[in-house]
Design a protein around this motif. Sequence first.
Motif, PDB file in Angstrom:
ATOM      1  N   LEU A   1       0.797  -1.221   0.000  1.00 20.41           N
ATOM      2  CA  LEU A   1       0.000   0.000   0.000  1.00 20.41           C
ATOM      3  C   LEU A   1       0.840   1.288   0.000  1.00 20.41           C
ATOM      4  N   SER A   2       0.166   2.369  -0.379  1.00 25.58           N
ATOM      5  CA  SER A   2       0.754   3.701  -0.351  1.00 25.58           C
ATOM      6  C   SER A   2      -0.208   4.647   0.343  1.00 25.58           C
ATOM      7  N   SER A   3       0.336   5.722   0.899  1.00 21.62           N
ATOM      8  CA  SER A   3      -0.475   6.706   1.590  1.00 21.62           C
ATOM      9  C   SER A   3       0.287   8.021   1.610  1.00 21.62           C
ATOM     10  N   PRO A   4      -0.421   9.157   1.626  1.00 20.78           N
ATOM     11  CA  PRO A   4       0.284  10.436   1.659  1.00 20.78           C
ATOM     12  C   PRO A   4       1.182  10.581   2.876  1.00 20.78           C
ATOM     13  N   GLU A   5       0.859   9.931   3.991  1.00 24.06           N
ATOM     14  CA  GLU A   5       1.724   9.840   5.164  1.00 24.06           C
ATOM     15  C   GLU A   5       1.308   8.614   5.964  1.00 24.06           C
ATOM     16  N   GLN A   6       2.082   8.320   7.006  1.00 26.97           N
ATOM     17  CA  GLN A   6       1.890   7.048   7.702  1.00 26.97           C
ATOM     18  C   GLN A   6       0.572   6.949   8.467  1.00 26.97           C
ATOM     19  N   GLY A   7       0.142   8.030   9.105  1.00 22.72           N
ATOM     20  CA  GLY A   7      -0.907   7.909  10.088  1.00 22.72           C
ATOM     21  C   GLY A   7      -0.334   7.270  11.346  1.00 22.72           C
ATOM     22  N   TYR A   8      -1.200   6.935  12.295  1.00 20.58           N
ATOM     23  CA  TYR A   8      -0.735   6.475  13.603  1.00 20.58           C
ATOM     24  C   TYR A   8      -1.506   5.253  14.089  1.00 20.58           C
TER      25      TYR A   8
END
Length: 466
Positions: A241-248
């Motif tokens: 997967l990819s995402s604009p940032e990691q999150g928490y």
Amino acid sequence: MPNDISIKSGFTKNHRRLVCVESFEKDTTMRLSPFLLLALIVTASLCRADDWPQWMGPRRDNVWREDGLVEKFPEGGPHVVWRVPIAGGYAGPAVTVDSVFVCDYTSEANVKVDNFARKEFTGTERVQCLDQKTGKQKWHHEYPVKYTMSYPAGPRCTPIVDGDKLYTLGAEGDLICFKADSGEVVWKKNLPQEYHTKTPMWGYASHPLIDGKKLICLAGGDGTHAVALDKNVGSEIWRSLSSPEQGYSPPTIIEVGGTRQLLLARPNALSAVDPETGKEHWTTPYEATSGSIIMSPVRSAQYVFIGGYANKSLLVEMSNDGSSATPVWRDKPQHGISPINVQPFVNEGVMYGFDQNGRLYAVELPSGNRLWDTTKPVSERPAANATAFIVRQGVKGDRYWLFNDSGDLIIAKLSPKSYEEIDRAHLIQPTNTAFGRDVVWCMPAFANRRMYVRNDSECICVDLAK
């Protein structure tokens, strides 16, 4: 299990006290005198204690399974067994029969600031191993690190004890595997360097997950939102997967239609992937405000809920075989909750959790209807972003332990009808600030009929045995 979460892991050595019960029950060839039999039964009963080797406990479900606990606190509050000075951090302790593992951060600078400008702070992250009975330090490991995240007081992630290994994840992405008994480094890597990404605004705060031989982490980067590493050597097994940032949001494993699925909540989607390969099962779009998705997904029957800051919530219904998921409702006003930094708890179709408005809600699933709310666990009047960690006592019943951000431990009953407070005691001082309030943001550990918790100046052990 109460949260319908199944975790495949290797906590064998650290649950050796349970083995004596199982081996006693299985050995049908024993011929014993009544007195010896009684002695063994008592011994087996005494050895039925539990560890807290990772975030949310042995089975990662926020259930404390020990018995013999206090019904109410003694006059003057519970006994503090030991206090040990430590430095800053939000990372909760991990506890075994022998040791307590805790991470902190030392710096000459004032790091009790919000730091939304992401100024740099120079300091040292430290991993400590303490004696469980006395608090005396057994070993420590430290390394220099430059903090760039907001709220730079210290590490966020609870250590993980798995067999004879210890795993820690620092706030800037320093992932280390130790020998738990000695502190010897087995392997290490820095996630931002390894995966060509940067530390998220609030630091690396997603607690890694042990699954068989894998250590699953949110790394960040293109195609590497989640990675599975060989827990013994640190080599990569898969990336996904990819995402604009990691999150928490910590990764969570569930089983649907006989298929194990790894749930990953990221700032732009909720997804399920195969925990063995990282291959995607299904994805539903989700929009997190400022990338703030913190809670781990919770499940009730065929439904999965996530909620984030500014009333960004989503409920999906999974198909019977787990191959797809359909949104039921999203961002619906006055439905669900928006947790800040503590995990909601689901029991028999009702979710209990704190909203960013400082209220504890009971929420019916799948409707999302709020059954009741109260501010009493934290304050008489609503306080923005006030919260408390929620741990259930036993696998059945309505008795819970709540640790609020003022440092109070509360015994309460939670049911679909009401919140009923039984008792409370102030245990530790709030040593940090957030949203104009003094707070302590640390997930406690419950083990050995004791509670272990820290702030930015000390770690304490509290006796909760009957």
